[in-house]
Design a protein around this motif. Structure first.
Motif, PDB file in Angstrom:
ATOM      1  N   LEU A  50      46.531  26.758  36.229  1.00  0.00           N
ATOM      2  CA  LEU A  50      46.911  27.571  37.382  1.00  0.00           C
ATOM      3  C   LEU A  50      48.265  27.088  37.859  1.00  0.00           C
ATOM      4  O   LEU A  50      48.492  25.884  37.983  1.00  0.00           O
ATOM      5  N   TYR A  69      56.732  36.325  39.243  1.00  0.00           N
ATOM      6  CA  TYR A  69      55.395  35.836  38.904  1.00  0.00           C
ATOM      7  C   TYR A  69      54.988  34.682  39.814  1.00  0.00           C
ATOM      8  O   TYR A  69      54.258  33.791  39.399  1.00  0.00           O
ATOM      9  N   LYS A  90      52.998  34.406  42.446  1.00  0.00           N
ATOM     10  CA  LYS A  90      51.650  34.191  42.960  1.00  0.00           C
ATOM     11  C   LYS A  90      50.895  33.265  42.013  1.00  0.00           C
ATOM     12  O   LYS A  90      51.161  33.256  40.809  1.00  0.00           O
ATOM     13  N   ARG A  92      48.555  32.118  39.368  1.00  0.00           N
ATOM     14  CA  ARG A  92      47.899  32.870  38.306  1.00  0.00           C
ATOM     15  C   ARG A  92      47.637  31.931  37.148  1.00  0.00           C
ATOM     16  O   ARG A  92      48.221  30.861  37.074  1.00  0.00           O
ATOM     17  N   TRP A 139      48.038  30.580  33.405  1.00  0.00           N
ATOM     18  CA  TRP A 139      49.089  30.534  32.386  1.00  0.00           C
ATOM     19  C   TRP A 139      48.558  29.747  31.202  1.00  0.00           C
ATOM     20  O   TRP A 139      47.761  28.823  31.369  1.00  0.00           O
ATOM     21  N   PRO A 160      52.133  33.854  30.601  1.00  0.00           N
ATOM     22  CA  PRO A 160      51.249  34.393  31.636  1.00  0.00           C
ATOM     23  C   PRO A 160      50.188  35.327  31.041  1.00  0.00           C
ATOM     24  O   PRO A 160      50.313  35.816  29.917  1.00  0.00           O
ATOM     25  N   THR A 220      47.598  38.789  32.013  1.00  0.00           N
ATOM     26  CA  THR A 220      47.401  39.941  32.879  1.00  0.00           C
ATOM     27  C   THR A 220      46.004  40.479  32.654  1.00  0.00           C
ATOM     28  O   THR A 220      45.429  40.298  31.574  1.00  0.00           O
ATOM     29  N   SER A 221      45.450  41.128  33.670  1.00  0.00           N
ATOM     30  CA  SER A 221      44.145  41.774  33.514  1.00  0.00           C
ATOM     31  C   SER A 221      44.309  43.251  33.181  1.00  0.00           C
ATOM     32  O   SER A 221      43.321  43.952  32.987  1.00  0.00           O
ATOM     33  N   TYR A 273      36.679  32.841  34.869  1.00  0.00           N
ATOM     34  CA  TYR A 273      36.933  33.374  36.217  1.00  0.00           C
ATOM     35  C   TYR A 273      35.721  33.035  37.065  1.00  0.00           C
ATOM     36  O   TYR A 273      34.735  33.779  37.077  1.00  0.00           O
ATOM     37  N   SER A 316      41.339  39.544  29.513  1.00  0.00           N
ATOM     38  CA  SER A 316      42.744  39.464  29.907  1.00  0.00           C
ATOM     39  C   SER A 316      43.608  39.577  28.665  1.00  0.00           C
ATOM     40  O   SER A 316      43.108  39.586  27.548  1.00  0.00           O
TER      41      SER A 316
END
Length: 114
Positions: A11, A18, A20, A22, A24, A45, A47-48, A63, A70
Motif C-alpha cells: 500500500l 495516483y 490516493k 492504493r 501497488w 499500480p 485498477t479494479s 481485499y 483487479s
C-alpha cells in the motif's frame, strides 16, 4: 515499512494523479531494494476497472477477508519514494507475476525473439 521484495503487493500513496493510497506491485529487482538501493521503489499500480488490453494483466488482490479481481496497469509503472510505502499486504502468484513481467517486457519492446 518492513522488508519488501519483488512480487509483493504494497500500500502506498504516490505523488500526482495516483496520490490516493492504493495497492501497488513491487517490480524492482530485489538487489536494488535493500538499504544500498535508490530512495524509491519501482512499482506497478492496480485498477479494479476491467481492461482488455494486452498490457493490462488480471490478478486477484487481497481485499480485507475477500479477494478482488483487479488488473495490473503495466503501462503506468512509476517510482514511489520509500517513505510513501506503508505496508506489504500480500504477494501475487508466480503465474500472475510471470504474466506481468511478460507484459512489461512486451510494452517496452524488451521481449526476446522466440
Amino acid at each position: 515499512m518492513g522488508d519488501i521484495r519483488r512480487g509483493d503487493i504494497v500500500l502506498a500513496a504516490a505523488a500526482g494523479d495516483y496520490g490516493k493510497p492504493r495497492p501497488w506491485l513491487v517490480v524492482q529487482a530485489d538487489k536494488y531494494i535493500g538499504a544500498d538501493g535508490p530512495d524509491s521503489i519501482l512499482v506497478c499500480p492496480f485498477t479494479s476497472h476491467q481492461e482488455t488490453l494486452p498490457y493490462r494483466v488480471p490478478v486477484s488482490l487481497p481485499y480485507g477477508d475477500a479477494v478482488r479481481a483487479s488488473w495490473a496497469m503495466t503501462d503506468k509503472l512509476m517510482a514511489v519514494k520509500r517513505e510513501r510505502i506503508r505496508a506489504s499486504v500480500g504477494r501475487v502468484s508466480s503465474q500472475e507475476f510471470a504474466a506481468i513481467e511478460s507484459a512489461i517486457a512486451d510494452l517496452l519492446g524488451l521481449a526476446l525473439a522466440q
